[in-house]
Design a protein around this motif. Structure first.
Motif, short mmCIF file in Angstrom:
data_model
loop_
_atom_site.label_atom_id
_atom_site.label_comp_id
_atom_site.label_asym_id
_atom_site.label_seq_id
_atom_site.Cartn_x
_atom_site.Cartn_y
_atom_site.Cartn_z
N ILE A 262 1.11 -1.03 -0.15
CA ILE A 262 0.23 -0.33 -0.20
C ILE A 262 1.29 1.44 -0.53
CG2 ILE A 262 -1.88 1.09 0.92
CD1 ILE A 262 -2.76 -1.39 0.34
N PHE A 263 0.58 2.10 -0.63
CA PHE A 263 1.62 3.28 -1.13
C PHE A 263 0.41 5.06 -0.75
CE2 PHE A 263 4.00 0.21 -4.13
CZ PHE A 263 5.47 0.59 -4.02
N ILE A 264 1.34 4.70 0.01
CA ILE A 264 0.17 6.14 0.59
C ILE A 264 1.18 7.08 1.04
CG2 ILE A 264 -1.36 4.98 1.64
CD1 ILE A 264 -0.66 6.10 4.50
N ASN A 265 0.45 8.41 0.98
CA ASN A 265 2.22 9.52 1.27
C ASN A 265 0.87 10.63 2.38
OD1 ASN A 265 2.61 12.40 1.52
ND2 ASN A 265 2.40 12.86 -0.38
N ILE A 266 1.67 10.68 3.83
CA ILE A 266 0.92 11.07 4.93
C ILE A 266 0.50 12.00 5.43
CG2 ILE A 266 2.25 8.91 6.68
CD1 ILE A 266 4.37 11.57 7.73
N TRP A 267 1.45 13.33 4.61
CA TRP A 267 0.47 14.44 4.90
C TRP A 267 -0.79 14.51 3.90
CZ3 TRP A 267 3.87 15.33 7.81
CH2 TRP A 267 4.94 15.46 8.33
N ASP A 268 -1.08 13.41 3.17
CA ASP A 268 -2.55 13.55 1.84
C ASP A 268 -3.59 12.81 2.83
OD1 ASP A 268 -1.59 14.64 0.56
OD2 ASP A 268 -1.71 12.53 -0.95
N GLU A 269 -3.37 11.80 4.53
CA GLU A 269 -3.49 11.46 4.68
C GLU A 269 -4.12 11.86 6.17
OE1 GLU A 269 -4.90 8.43 4.73
OE2 GLU A 269 -3.79 8.23 2.88
N TYR A 270 -3.71 12.93 6.41
CA TYR A 270 -4.09 13.75 7.70
C TYR A 270 -5.45 14.52 6.96
CZ TYR A 270 0.43 13.26 11.03
OH TYR A 270 1.29 12.73 11.44
N ASP B 254 13.02 10.47 9.44
CA ASP B 254 12.23 9.35 10.33
C ASP B 254 11.24 9.64 10.68
OD1 ASP B 254 13.04 7.73 9.05
OD2 ASP B 254 15.21 7.62 9.81
N ALA B 255 11.65 11.20 11.89
CA ALA B 255 10.93 11.65 12.97
C ALA B 255 9.71 11.84 12.97
CB ALA B 255 11.02 12.84 13.10
N SER B 256 9.46 12.80 11.33
CA SER B 256 7.39 12.60 10.70
C SER B 256 6.74 11.55 10.55
CB SER B 256 7.99 13.81 9.76
OG SER B 256 8.35 14.83 9.77
N LEU B 257 7.76 10.30 10.16
CA LEU B 257 6.49 8.73 10.44
C LEU B 257 6.45 9.00 11.26
CD1 LEU B 257 6.15 7.58 7.67
CD2 LEU B 257 7.90 5.90 8.18
N GLU B 258 7.80 8.57 12.79
CA GLU B 258 6.64 8.27 13.94
C GLU B 258 5.61 8.91 14.89
OE1 GLU B 258 8.27 5.60 15.33
OE2 GLU B 258 8.99 4.80 13.69
N GLN B 259 6.31 10.12 14.01
CA GLN B 259 5.10 11.09 14.83
C GLN B 259 3.49 10.70 14.41
OE1 GLN B 259 5.34 14.48 14.34
NE2 GLN B 259 4.54 16.11 16.38
N PHE B 260 3.26 10.48 12.88
CA PHE B 260 2.27 9.71 12.12
C PHE B 260 2.45 8.40 12.39
CE2 PHE B 260 0.77 7.64 8.80
CZ PHE B 260 -0.86 8.55 8.22
N PRO C 37 -1.74 4.16 15.65
CA PRO C 37 -1.32 3.37 15.24
C PRO C 37 -1.51 2.29 13.92
CG PRO C 37 -2.46 3.97 17.32
CD PRO C 37 -2.80 4.77 15.79
N SER C 38 -2.90 2.32 13.20
CA SER C 38 -3.50 1.04 12.30
C SER C 38 -2.54 1.54 10.92
CB SER C 38 -4.82 1.25 11.83
OG SER C 38 -4.91 2.63 11.10
N TYR C 39 -1.39 2.37 10.94
CA TYR C 39 -0.19 1.93 9.89
C TYR C 39 1.00 2.17 10.46
CZ TYR C 39 -3.52 5.10 7.57
OH TYR C 39 -4.91 5.77 6.23
N GLY C 40 1.05 1.22 11.85
CA GLY C 40 2.22 1.05 12.41
C GLY C 40 3.22 0.82 11.93
N ASN C 41 2.93 -0.09 10.62
CA ASN C 41 4.44 -0.78 10.22
C ASN C 41 4.40 -0.36 8.70
OD1 ASN C 41 1.71 -1.75 8.18
ND2 ASN C 41 2.84 -3.77 7.46
N ILE C 42 4.18 0.76 8.69
CA ILE C 42 5.02 2.15 7.77
C ILE C 42 5.99 2.25 7.38
CG2 ILE C 42 3.84 4.45 8.71
CD1 ILE C 42 3.04 4.78 5.88
#
Length: 245
Positions: free
Chosen positions: A27-35, A59-65, A70-75
């Motif tokens: 699953i390819f997503i963009n976390i900034w769009d997910e917000y 990495d810091a932004s990804l960990e914050q997301f 949590p449902s995206y925990g393995n991203i």
């Protein structure tokens, strides 16, 4: 059961497990769009890996997301976009099913509309101080609305800290009222109070519970300014503060 049948059972199980192991779902997503607009994720068809393009991310932004959702925990970040290039993924959100290294299915995923974490009620618009707020009624010659997001300083809101400071200066010197309107996606009213404290906001703030103000003025960019005249007509809109003139 014959010896041959007994031998065939584990072989069949092994082949079945091997077939499953050779299939992978990405699953390819963009976390900034997910917000802004979350993806409607289908049920997994195979072991799932979630990937963030290696663009405007750390990495810091990804960990914050991941901590927030949590449902995206393995991203993880698709370093140097290797898998995106390998599977010719040119946009997100995208689902790719791969079997033995070959793409057997690709699907552009849809997004789900999420207006607010709050329950839908007939919450009247008001400032954090409790003063009623009307979209149409302007009790002065002009009124400035500053549309912002309490998630600032996330990377999906470019230069938000600087623009909040610019708006604070505008509010301090303006002869007309300046109000900040806070976007409700993924947050509740408490986030607006935290925003007020974090950025030392001295003017009124309105938490737009059900996205009414944003929708009325079709605001799609943040941070963003809009000026109304005393009839409520929009006389200025843009991503730079209006002139005091």
């Amino acid at each position: 059961m014959s010896l041959i049948k007994l031998l065939l059972v584990p072989i069949t199980i092994y082949l079945s497990m091997s077939a499953q192991a050779s299939t992978q779902e990405y699953i390819f997503i963009n976390i900034w769009d997910e917000y802004v607009q979350p993806t409607s994720l289908p049920a997994p068809s195979a072991p799932r890996v979630m990937l963030q393009p290696d663009i405007n991310i750390d990495d810091a932004s990804l960990e914050q997301f991941k901590a927030a959702y949590p449902s995206y925990g393995n991203i993880k970040i698709d370093k140097q976009n290797q898998l995106m290039l390998q599977f010719s993924v040119r946009q997100t959100p995208m689902r790719i099913l791969v079997e033995n290294g070959k793409v057997i299915q690709r699907e552009q995923l849809s997004t789900a509309t999420v207006a607010s974490k709050e329950e839908k009620t007939n919450t009247p618009l008001k400032t954090l101080a409790g003063t009623p707020f009307s979209i149409e009624t302007v009790n002065s010659q002009y009124r400035v609305l500053f549309f912002s997001d309490s998630l600032c300083p996330f990377q999906h809101i470019p230069a938000c800290e600087m623009k909040i400071e610019m708006n604070n200066h505008l509010a301090a010197v303006s002869d007309y009222p300046v109000l900040t309107i806070i976007k409700p996606f993924y947050v509740d009213e408490q986030s607006a109070y935290a925003y007020q404290k974090r950025f030392n906001i001295k003017h009124d703030i309105v938490f737009d519970h059900h996205n009414e103000v944003f929708s009325t003025f079709d605001v799609r960019e943040l941070p963003y300014w809009l000026v109304q005249d005393k009839q409520g007509k929009v006389v200025y809109r843009g991503n730079q503060p209006p002139s005091l003139d």
